[in-house]
Design an enzyme around this catalytic site. Structure first.
Site, PDB file in Angstrom:
ATOM      1  N   ARG A 285       1.120  -5.066  -5.190  1.00  0.00           N
ATOM      2  CA  ARG A 285       1.303  -6.257  -4.346  1.00  0.00           C
ATOM      3  C   ARG A 285       1.531  -7.395  -5.348  1.00  0.00           C
ATOM      4  O   ARG A 285       0.608  -7.765  -6.064  1.00  0.00           O
ATOM      5  CB  ARG A 285       0.064  -6.519  -3.494  1.00  0.00           C
TER       6      ARG A 285
ATOM      7  N   ASP B 175      -0.189   2.130   8.452  1.00  0.00           N
ATOM      8  CA  ASP B 175      -0.697   1.337   9.577  1.00  0.00           C
ATOM      9  C   ASP B 175       0.123   1.462  10.869  1.00  0.00           C
ATOM     10  O   ASP B 175      -0.379   1.150  11.943  1.00  0.00           O
ATOM     11  CB  ASP B 175      -0.755  -0.147   9.207  1.00  0.00           C
TER      12      ASP B 175
ATOM     13  N   THR C   9       4.262   2.655   5.549  1.00  0.00           N
ATOM     14  CA  THR C   9       2.881   2.169   5.658  1.00  0.00           C
ATOM     15  C   THR C   9       2.107   3.083   6.597  1.00  0.00           C
ATOM     16  O   THR C   9       2.657   3.524   7.610  1.00  0.00           O
ATOM     17  CB  THR C   9       2.800   0.720   6.184  1.00  0.00           C
TER      18      THR C   9
ATOM     19  N   GLY D 210       0.837  -1.211   0.000  1.00  0.00           N
ATOM     20  CA  GLY D 210       0.000   0.000   0.000  1.00  0.00           C
ATOM     21  C   GLY D 210       0.863   1.250   0.000  1.00  0.00           C
ATOM     22  O   GLY D 210       1.860   1.313   0.709  1.00  0.00           O
TER      23      GLY D 210
ATOM     24  N   ASP E  43       2.311  -0.536  11.853  1.00  0.00           N
ATOM     25  CA  ASP E  43       2.281  -1.860  12.485  1.00  0.00           C
ATOM     26  C   ASP E  43       3.610  -2.617  12.385  1.00  0.00           C
ATOM     27  O   ASP E  43       3.627  -3.838  12.503  1.00  0.00           O
ATOM     28  CB  ASP E  43       1.145  -2.707  11.873  1.00  0.00           C
TER      29      ASP E  43
ATOM     30  N   ASP F 227       4.840  -4.879   6.006  1.00  0.00           N
ATOM     31  CA  ASP F 227       5.247  -6.246   6.374  1.00  0.00           C
ATOM     32  C   ASP F 227       5.326  -7.194   5.174  1.00  0.00           C
ATOM     33  O   ASP F 227       6.225  -8.032   5.096  1.00  0.00           O
ATOM     34  CB  ASP F 227       4.391  -6.816   7.507  1.00  0.00           C
TER      35      ASP F 227
ATOM     36  N   ARG G 237      -5.520  -2.351   8.830  1.00  0.00           N
ATOM     37  CA  ARG G 237      -5.546  -3.810   8.715  1.00  0.00           C
ATOM     38  C   ARG G 237      -5.759  -4.449  10.090  1.00  0.00           C
ATOM     39  O   ARG G 237      -6.822  -4.311  10.650  1.00  0.00           O
ATOM     40  CB  ARG G 237      -4.280  -4.322   8.039  1.00  0.00           C
TER      41      ARG G 237
END
Ligand code: F6P
Length: 324
Positions: A75, A131, A129, A14, A133, A106, A175
């Site tokens: 992706r 996120d 990202t 992303g 994360d 990731d 996510r």
């Protein structure tokens, strides 16, 4: 000393605001160190199809302020196969690329780790990202911008929520991580955040909203992290149990990924890009550049992609206190 005449750079997964600032930084830091730069388009896909162009300093002029990624992103399913990675490696050899800098999340680092192991390729990653994360970094490139975008959107939703005396469930990205949801809830004065790291107590949530309406409030906003059914499912259950609530759902979706990067994201992207080239010159491999307490660190890919990045749950308590 291994050969480092030319690096390849790509963005994958992303997109995230600040990726362009990172591309600019990696390119300029490499050229500063007399290393050639080859831009690989569409993530790992470009390594397979050979969509590659040599970058000079002027190729990254006037991009620091732009959202998205000038390298495009994807992706890439083919790169998850040994056959795909073999073609990617052959492209690297043909293009005389000695090492890679990959910018992504990731999925990007999972692919990089396998590729590096199979073909002994030096790879350094930058965390790109929204996120946030990835383990081993306080912030990822794009997270701060996305957080601010959400807060701006929720401020607007608040106007209409207030005028109509409604309850709004606002679904945000992330996510399987609640960083965007929890922090945007705090920053926008929402009643609650529903995050994957914490079991949702729906009765408690209903109580909170009811009490709010009973007292001084005439509208309520709940931020819901995507996944686990998301905001729509939660709103349906609330409407079934409390038909009196005039509830609406807003899914912010991909607008969270766009826009001009904040100063913070531009600064960390610029610092991390220089650090990526330093790391390669230092013969580091299979590591992500992270930022901990404003200091740059190198984190092995294996650690960066672990699913257990801790979220500060004391913030949930702050939200509860402030939503009375
Ligand atoms: O990882 C970034 C992210 O924006 C997630 O928050 C979200 O779940 C996902 O990407 C959406 O991916 P896509 O753009 O492929 O639908």
């Amino acid at each position: 000393m291994y050969k480092l005449n030319c690096i390849g750079i790509l963005t994958s997964g992303g997109d995230a605001p600040g990726m362009n600032a990172a591309i600019r930084s990696v390119t300029r830091a490499a050229i500063f160190n007399h290393i050639r730069v080859k831009a690989i388009y569409r993530g790992y896909k470009g390594l397979i199809t050979g969509e590659i162009k040599e970058f000079h300093t002027e190729d990254v002029s006037n991009i620091i302020q732009r959202g998205g990624t000038i390298l495009k992103t994807a992706r890439c399913q083919e790169f998850t196969t040994p056959e795909g990675r073999k073609i990617a490696y052959e492209t690297m050899v043909r293009e005389e690329i000695d090492a890679l800098v990959v910018i992504g999340g990731d999925g990007t680092f999972t692919g990089a780790r396998i590729f590096a192991q199979e073909y002994n390729v030096p790879i350094v990653g930058l965390p790109g990202t929204i996120d946030n994360d990835l383990c081993g970094t306080d912030s990822t490139i794009g997270y701060d911008t996305a957080l601010n975008t959400i807060v701006e959107a929720v401020d607007k939703i608040r106007d209409t929520a207030n005028s109509h005396e409604r309850l709004f469930f606002v679904e945000v990205m992330g996510r399987d991580a609640g960083f965007l949801a929890l922090n945007s809830a705090l920053a926008s004065g929402a009643e609650a955040a529903i995050i994957p790291e914490e079991q949702t107590n729906e009765e408690q949530l209903e109580e909170l909203i009811k009490n709010g309406f009973r007292k001084s409030k005439n509208s309520s906003i709940v931020i819901v992290a995507e996944g686990g059914g998301g905001a729509t499912a939660l709103a349906e259950r609330m409407k079934r149990d409390y038909p009196t609530f005039d509830a609406r759902v807003t899914i912010l979706g991909h607008l969270q990924r766009g826009g001009t990067p904040t100063a913070y994201d531009r600064i960390i992207a610029s610092r991390m890009g220089v650090a990526a080239i330093d790391a390669l010159l230092d013969e580091q491999r299979s590591v992500m550049v992270g930022l901990v307490h404003d200091e740059l660190v190198l984190v092995p890919f294996t650690k960066a992609i672990k699913d257990d990045k801790p979220i500060n749950k004391s913030k949930i308590g702050v939200l509860q206190i402030l939503s009375i």
